[in-house]
Write a protein that holds these residues in place. Structure first.
Motif, mmCIF file in Angstrom:
data_model
loop_
_atom_site.group_PDB
_atom_site.id
_atom_site.type_symbol
_atom_site.label_atom_id
_atom_site.label_comp_id
_atom_site.label_asym_id
_atom_site.label_seq_id
_atom_site.Cartn_x
_atom_site.Cartn_y
_atom_site.Cartn_z
ATOM 1 N N PHE A 38 -8.742 14.614 -3.955
ATOM 2 C CA PHE A 38 -8.029 15.413 -2.956
ATOM 3 C C PHE A 38 -8.927 15.855 -1.804
ATOM 4 N N LEU A 39 -10.121 16.364 -2.117
ATOM 5 C CA LEU A 39 -10.988 16.849 -1.041
ATOM 6 C C LEU A 39 -11.430 15.722 -0.096
ATOM 7 N N PRO A 40 -11.853 14.548 -0.603
ATOM 8 C CA PRO A 40 -12.121 13.446 0.330
ATOM 9 C C PRO A 40 -10.872 12.988 1.093
ATOM 10 N N LEU A 41 -9.686 13.093 0.472
ATOM 11 C CA LEU A 41 -8.458 12.748 1.190
ATOM 12 C C LEU A 41 -8.258 13.664 2.395
ATOM 13 N N VAL A 42 -8.609 14.942 2.223
ATOM 14 C CA VAL A 42 -8.551 15.871 3.352
ATOM 15 C C VAL A 42 -9.497 15.412 4.456
ATOM 16 N N GLU A 43 -10.698 14.958 4.076
ATOM 17 C CA GLU A 43 -11.649 14.457 5.067
ATOM 18 C C GLU A 43 -11.100 13.219 5.782
ATOM 19 N N ILE A 44 -10.431 12.348 5.032
ATOM 20 C CA ILE A 44 -9.820 11.163 5.631
ATOM 21 C C ILE A 44 -8.814 11.557 6.699
ATOM 22 N N LEU A 45 -7.983 12.545 6.379
ATOM 23 C CA LEU A 45 -6.907 12.917 7.288
ATOM 24 C C LEU A 45 -7.359 13.841 8.416
ATOM 25 N N LYS A 46 -8.627 14.238 8.396
ATOM 26 C CA LYS A 46 -9.154 14.939 9.567
ATOM 27 C C LYS A 46 -9.284 13.976 10.748
ATOM 28 N N VAL A 47 -9.500 12.697 10.442
ATOM 29 C CA VAL A 47 -9.520 11.645 11.470
ATOM 30 C C VAL A 47 -8.555 10.568 10.968
ATOM 31 N N PRO A 48 -7.254 10.838 10.988
ATOM 32 C CA PRO A 48 -6.286 9.996 10.263
ATOM 33 C C PRO A 48 -6.220 8.554 10.738
ATOM 34 N N VAL A 49 -6.394 8.298 12.029
ATOM 35 C CA VAL A 49 -6.317 6.923 12.525
ATOM 36 C C VAL A 49 -7.389 6.064 11.862
ATOM 37 N N VAL A 50 -8.551 6.648 11.662
ATOM 38 C CA VAL A 50 -9.672 5.925 11.057
ATOM 39 C C VAL A 50 -9.529 5.872 9.540
ATOM 40 N N GLY A 51 -9.410 7.035 8.935
ATOM 41 C CA GLY A 51 -9.440 7.128 7.480
ATOM 42 C C GLY A 51 -8.268 6.464 6.798
ATOM 43 N N PHE A 52 -7.064 6.607 7.379
ATOM 44 C CA PHE A 52 -5.884 6.059 6.711
ATOM 45 C C PHE A 52 -5.897 4.538 6.729
ATOM 46 N N ALA A 53 -6.428 3.953 7.796
ATOM 47 C CA ALA A 53 -6.525 2.497 7.850
ATOM 48 C C ALA A 53 -7.462 1.985 6.760
ATOM 49 N N GLY A 54 -8.628 2.636 6.618
ATOM 50 C CA GLY A 54 -9.563 2.241 5.565
ATOM 51 C C GLY A 54 -8.974 2.427 4.184
ATOM 52 N N LEU A 55 -8.267 3.540 3.985
ATOM 53 C CA LEU A 55 -7.660 3.806 2.680
ATOM 54 C C LEU A 55 -6.600 2.759 2.353
ATOM 55 N N GLY A 56 -5.827 2.366 3.369
ATOM 56 C CA GLY A 56 -4.802 1.350 3.133
ATOM 57 C C GLY A 56 -5.390 0.033 2.683
ATOM 58 N N ILE A 57 -6.511 -0.361 3.281
ATOM 59 C CA ILE A 57 -7.155 -1.614 2.874
ATOM 60 C C ILE A 57 -7.682 -1.518 1.451
ATOM 61 N N VAL A 58 -8.264 -0.366 1.106
ATOM 62 C CA VAL A 58 -8.766 -0.169 -0.257
ATOM 63 C C VAL A 58 -7.618 -0.259 -1.261
ATOM 64 N N LEU A 59 -6.496 0.373 -0.951
ATOM 65 C CA LEU A 59 -5.352 0.338 -1.869
ATOM 66 C C LEU A 59 -4.796 -1.083 -1.983
ATOM 67 N N TYR A 60 -4.741 -1.796 -0.852
ATOM 68 C CA TYR A 60 -4.226 -3.169 -0.863
ATOM 69 C C TYR A 60 -5.116 -4.082 -1.695
ATOM 70 N N ALA A 61 -6.427 -3.992 -1.461
ATOM 71 C CA ALA A 61 -7.348 -4.939 -2.089
ATOM 72 C C ALA A 61 -7.718 -4.567 -3.516
ATOM 73 N N LEU A 62 -7.911 -3.282 -3.778
ATOM 74 C CA LEU A 62 -8.443 -2.867 -5.077
ATOM 75 C C LEU A 62 -7.387 -2.339 -6.039
ATOM 76 N N VAL A 63 -6.315 -1.760 -5.516
ATOM 77 C CA VAL A 63 -5.257 -1.267 -6.398
ATOM 78 C C VAL A 63 -4.171 -2.327 -6.576
ATOM 79 N N ALA A 64 -3.684 -2.861 -5.437
ATOM 80 C CA ALA A 64 -2.632 -3.874 -5.511
ATOM 81 C C ALA A 64 -3.174 -5.277 -5.754
ATOM 82 N N ARG A 65 -4.505 -5.446 -5.742
ATOM 83 C CA ARG A 65 -5.156 -6.741 -5.978
ATOM 84 C C ARG A 65 -4.748 -7.776 -4.937
ATOM 85 N N GLY A 66 -4.493 -7.346 -3.711
ATOM 86 C CA GLY A 66 -4.154 -8.275 -2.651
ATOM 87 C C GLY A 66 -5.378 -9.058 -2.197
ATOM 88 N N ARG A 67 -5.144 -10.268 -1.702
ATOM 89 C CA ARG A 67 -6.268 -11.117 -1.276
ATOM 90 C C ARG A 67 -6.545 -10.892 0.196
#
Length: 531
Positions: free
Chosen positions: A170-199
């Motif tokens: 939660f606390l790093p998520l708050v840091e991500i959303l302090k600069v949401p354009v940057v952090g949310f894009a990176g988080l989306g790629i992590v979720l796509y590649a590492l959680v959803a196992r997307g190529r």
């Protein structure tokens, strides 16, 4: 056989190296950010005294694991042996920053120390904490299986998942959303590649792509004013050379560790059990490492780091099968150890964490937090899910206390006044703070007695609750000291003693109820089923 012993690098080692390096950089970035920007800690103490020794532990541990992998490859004649990944433990490193080092620094300053002296004392406390954890882990490495037998997995994994969910999620998520354009894009790629196992294109590792995309957005959009106040001009590159030499400075911090033992000791215990679990995970993936050797290496790496100025403990990472699937062998751990270890000595690690904002690095922490929380449920039988969830509440209370005690939100005097306001029973703020103090042990106690209830061992549950009462008496859990320190109850003020005995009475009353229920001849429907 010859190939297995001579080949230092495989093609998959690059992927493994990038993932493991970014993991460690993310944790070091959060550690420095929390201390410097949240607590006002002097940056030179963090970068010149804490980082070199901390990075040395990563260097030595990874070298040892590399050697172990190559020995296993020679012994088995296999080329596909993957080294055990080692790095800084995310939950306990973040916990050290937010729960031990930061609050201790503020406490030292409030006692009259000047900021530099307070920072040095805090550094000594961090070193001593690592030595205490290292000694504990060294001893428990010979009794790891016994620890596993006596503490339910729901209690062990639930307590660390609570840390993961609220502190490193939660606390790093708050840091991500302090600069949401940057952090949310990176988080989306992590979720796509590492959680959803997307190529990803060209089979690139998700951690690397997330880092590059987020960094590009930050450094391209920031200077154009498109990130609002989220962009800061990077500081000038500064060489910070510091050798992590052994020192006795940690002995001055031993006395300071006493109030923090309810946190420090469970931190060490969790790493022992975690080491056992990750060794079993590697064994299931085909690499049969000695559990004792894996535990001893990381315990000794922690000890050496503490002797040389480090403040965050190392641990074998749970993802060894994932690194194996990437094609990593033994070269990735050697490269990671050298890059992080030498970076702590020559200062380029501190420059990187200053240059790259946490919003770029934090997505990997959120992913790790998700993984640890999910594991608590996957590795625990479904019938114990309620025990795992119940164990989260003390960690949530601790996070709320951290925020409410932050002077940027609430004036310290006002916080203390609200804490001591007992005009209508125990104040809400006091309940939250007391519930959060010693939360790791509390989580273990709570999960363990619920597991006992689910298994139909009601008398055992009563005994576990009575243990909670004993620990409460001395502040090992539910400390009524704002800093979470331990004490002898008769040395407290009358109001504080009253609060202690009310919490002790709550545990005793619950134990009595459970004991009476255990006398029933017929168990309630559903109790005691283990299938």
């Amino acid at each position: 056989m010859q190939t297995a012993s001579r080949r230092w690098l495989a093609s998959g080692d690059l992927n493994g190296f990038l993932g493991l390096v970014v993991d460690n950089l993310s944790i070091m970035a959060f550690l420095s950010m929390a201390l410097i920007h949240i607590f006002g800690f002097p940056a030179d103490i963090v970068f010149l005294r804490m980082f070199p020794g901390t990075a040395l532990g990563v260097l030595l541990g990874n070298i040892a694991y590399t050697v172990m992998a190559r020995r296993l490859a020679r012994r088995t004649g296999r080329e596909d042996v993957t080294a055990m990944p080692l790095g800084l433990d995310a939950p306990t490193s973040i916990g050290m920053a937010l729960l031990v080092l930061g609050p201790a620094f503020l406490s030292f300053k409030q006692s009259g120390m000047d900021p530099h002296a307070a920072a040095v004392a805090t550094w000594q406390l961090g070193m001593a904490s690592l030595v205490v954890m290292g000694v504990l882990k060294t001893v428990l490495s010979f009794f790891g299986a016994m620890v596993q037998r006596h503490v339910p997995r729901a209690g062990l994994l639930g307590s660390i998942a609570g840390i993961a969910l609220v502190l490193m999620g939660f606390l790093p998520l708050v840091e991500i959303l302090k600069v949401p354009v940057v952090g949310f894009a990176g988080l989306g790629i992590v979720l796509y590649a590492l959680v959803a196992r997307g190529r990803l294109p060209f089979g690139l590792p998700g951690v690397l792509v997330a880092f590059v995309v987020a960094a590009l957005l930050y450094f391209l959009l920031g200077p154009l004013g498109l990130l609002g106040n989220g962009y800061h001009v990077p500081p000038a590159w500064e060489w910070r050379f510091a050798l992590p030499l052994p020192t006795l400075e940690w002995t001055h911090g031993l006395a300071y560790t006493l109030p923090y033992l309810p946190l420090i000791l469970p931190f060490g215990l969790l790493m022992v059990v975690g080491g056992i679990n990750v060794t079993e995970s590697a064994r299931a993936a085909g690499d049969d490492y000695s559990t004792r050797d894996i535990l001893l290496v990381e315990a000794l790496a922690t000890l050496v780091a503490g002797f040389c100025g480090g403040v965050a403990q190392t641990t074998p990472y749970i993802g060894q099968p994932s690194y194996k699937a990437m094609g990593a062998r033994s070269g990735y751990t050697l490269l990671t150890g050298l890059v992080i270890g030498l970076g702590g000595i020559f200062g380029y690690v501190s420059n990187i964490v200053e240059l790259v904002p946490l919003s770029v690095l934090a997505p990997i922490l959120v992913f790790v937090a998700i993984g640890i929380t999910v594991q608590a449920f996957e590795a625990t039988p479904m019938r114990y899910a309620a025990a795992v969830v119940f164990s989260f509440f003390p960690a949530i209370a601790r996070m709320v206390t951290i925020k409410l005690s932050d002077p940027t939100y609430v004036a310290p005097d006002h916080f203390v006044a609200l804490f001591n306001d007992n005009t209508r029973g125990i104040s809400e703020l006091a309940v939250i703070a007391v519930l959060g103090n010693g939360f790791i042990i509390t989580s273990m106690i709570w999960a363990s007695f619920v597991v006992a209830l689910i298994d139909g061992r009601v008398a055992r549950a009563a005994g576990i609750v009575l243990l909670g009462a004993v620990l409460t008496v001395f502040g090992l859990i539910h400390s009524v000291d704002l800093a979470g320190g331990v004490y002898l109850p008769w040395q407290l003020s009358a109001g504080a003693q009253s609060m202690v005995w009310q919490f002790v009475g709550a545990y005793v009353a619950l134990a009595a109820v459970l004991f009476l229920l255990s006398l029933q001849r017929d168990k309630p429907s559903g109790v005691g089923h283990t299938s």
